[in-house]
Design a protein around this motif. Sequence first.
Motif, PDB file in Angstrom:
ATOM      1  N   GLN A  94       0.706  -1.193  -0.011  1.00  0.00           N
ATOM      2  CA  GLN A  94      -0.087  -0.181  -0.048  1.00  0.00           C
ATOM      3  C   GLN A  94       0.754   1.202  -0.025  1.00  0.00           C
ATOM      4  N   PHE A  95       2.008   1.249   0.660  1.00  0.00           N
ATOM      5  CA  PHE A  95       2.729   2.471   1.109  1.00  0.00           C
ATOM      6  C   PHE A  95       4.053   2.383   0.106  1.00  0.00           C
ATOM      7  N   GLY A  96       4.225   1.327  -0.506  1.00  0.00           N
ATOM      8  CA  GLY A  96       5.547   1.238  -0.951  1.00  0.00           C
ATOM      9  C   GLY A  96       6.911   1.330  -0.254  1.00  0.00           C
ATOM     10  N   THR A  97       6.827   0.826   0.914  1.00  0.00           N
ATOM     11  CA  THR A  97       7.770   0.834   1.741  1.00  0.00           C
ATOM     12  C   THR A  97       8.643  -0.626   1.994  1.00  0.00           C
ATOM     13  N   ALA A  98       8.570  -1.428   1.058  1.00  0.00           N
ATOM     14  CA  ALA A  98       9.073  -2.640   1.054  1.00  0.00           C
ATOM     15  C   ALA A  98      10.514  -2.925   1.325  1.00  0.00           C
ATOM     16  N   PRO A  99      10.945  -3.695   2.177  1.00  0.00           N
ATOM     17  CA  PRO A  99      10.238  -4.637   3.044  1.00  0.00           C
ATOM     18  C   PRO A  99      10.365  -4.179   4.460  1.00  0.00           C
TER      19      PRO A  99
END
Length: 146
Positions: A94-99
């Motif tokens: 959802q926020f693109g903060t992987a990982p």
Amino acid sequence: MPRNRNRVVLAMSSAGKGPGPGRGEISPEEAEAFRQRSKAIGKRLDQVKARRAPPQSVDARARGEAFARAFRFVAELLVGVGVGGFIGWLLDRQFGTAPWLLVLFVIMGFAAGLLNVIRAAQKAQAEMAASQLAAPSVADDDEDDR
């Protein structure tokens, strides 16, 4: 010299001959008395073993309960890690903060699962202590200490 040796052998072999049983042999009366003593000892050993051995059904039930409790502990720990990982994965997408959120929520899930396992173990320990206090005490059998 060989003659003397033969005489000693003859003397030894004739020592066992006579009206009574020979060396290494027992009379029928002694054999029967030995069988009776052996049978009595065998019966007494069976009685002692029967008193000391717990019933098999109780042992099997206790093992089953312990296995179920262990399975519950493992399941709670794995579910905590799995749910935390799933939430972290969804939030990362959802926020693109992987990982980073995945790692954070897996750690939080592990902590939550571990906390659940500790609580369940404490509850099981309290139940076990209560059942041990409620059980009647067993009298000591001084007869076996001889």
